[in-house]
Write a protein that holds these residues in place. Structure first.
Motif, mmCIF file in Angstrom:
data_model
loop_
_atom_site.group_PDB
_atom_site.id
_atom_site.type_symbol
_atom_site.label_atom_id
_atom_site.label_comp_id
_atom_site.label_asym_id
_atom_site.label_seq_id
_atom_site.Cartn_x
_atom_site.Cartn_y
_atom_site.Cartn_z
ATOM 1 N N ARG A 130 37.789 45.026 35.069
ATOM 2 C CA ARG A 130 38.000 44.823 34.055
ATOM 3 C C ARG A 130 36.553 44.780 33.980
ATOM 4 O O ARG A 130 35.374 45.557 32.639
ATOM 5 N N LYS A 131 35.004 44.275 34.611
ATOM 6 C CA LYS A 131 34.304 44.236 35.070
ATOM 7 C C LYS A 131 33.683 46.010 34.428
ATOM 8 O O LYS A 131 32.594 46.220 34.057
ATOM 9 N N PRO A 153 41.457 37.931 41.029
ATOM 10 C CA PRO A 153 40.261 38.871 40.971
ATOM 11 C C PRO A 153 40.129 40.114 41.036
ATOM 12 O O PRO A 153 38.659 41.060 40.493
ATOM 13 N N TRP A 156 45.849 37.993 34.392
ATOM 14 C CA TRP A 156 44.455 37.813 34.305
ATOM 15 C C TRP A 156 43.262 37.969 34.947
ATOM 16 O O TRP A 156 42.095 37.799 34.790
ATOM 17 N N ASN A 157 43.382 36.418 35.479
ATOM 18 C CA ASN A 157 42.388 35.494 36.350
ATOM 19 C C ASN A 157 42.444 35.861 37.662
ATOM 20 O O ASN A 157 41.188 35.987 38.294
ATOM 21 N N LYS A 192 39.751 41.225 37.735
ATOM 22 C CA LYS A 192 38.176 40.592 37.097
ATOM 23 C C LYS A 192 37.794 41.644 37.832
ATOM 24 O O LYS A 192 36.562 41.877 36.276
ATOM 25 N N GLU A 193 37.338 42.049 38.868
ATOM 26 C CA GLU A 193 36.552 42.843 39.180
ATOM 27 C C GLU A 193 36.924 44.674 37.858
ATOM 28 O O GLU A 193 35.900 45.635 37.452
#
Length: 62
Positions: free
Chosen positions: A47-48, A41, A38-39, A44-45
């Motif tokens: 999800r963004k 990179p 989940w964390n 995260k990208e």
């Protein structure tokens, strides 16, 4: 029930069952793996980007 909610509940139930069967150590290992995923990179990208696309779609269809 909405598909996303069902999917999240299914994952939670699977993690609980696997953790209960394999013991606390295995459960902690699974949780650590999911947290690392989940964390990461790349996730995260993604999800963004998904949030940006959702905002665009809301504006377009509102």
């Amino acid at each position: 029930m909405r598909p996303k909610t069902f999917f999240v509940l299914l994952i939670i139930a699977a993690a609980y069952i696997l953790g209960a069967r394999a013991g606390r150590e295995r459960y902690d290992q699974i949780v650590d793996s999911l947290t690392a995923f989940w964390n990461s990179p790349d996730v995260k990208e993604a999800r963004k980007n998904a949030k940006k696309q959702a905002a665009k779609a809301r504006k377009k269809y509102s």
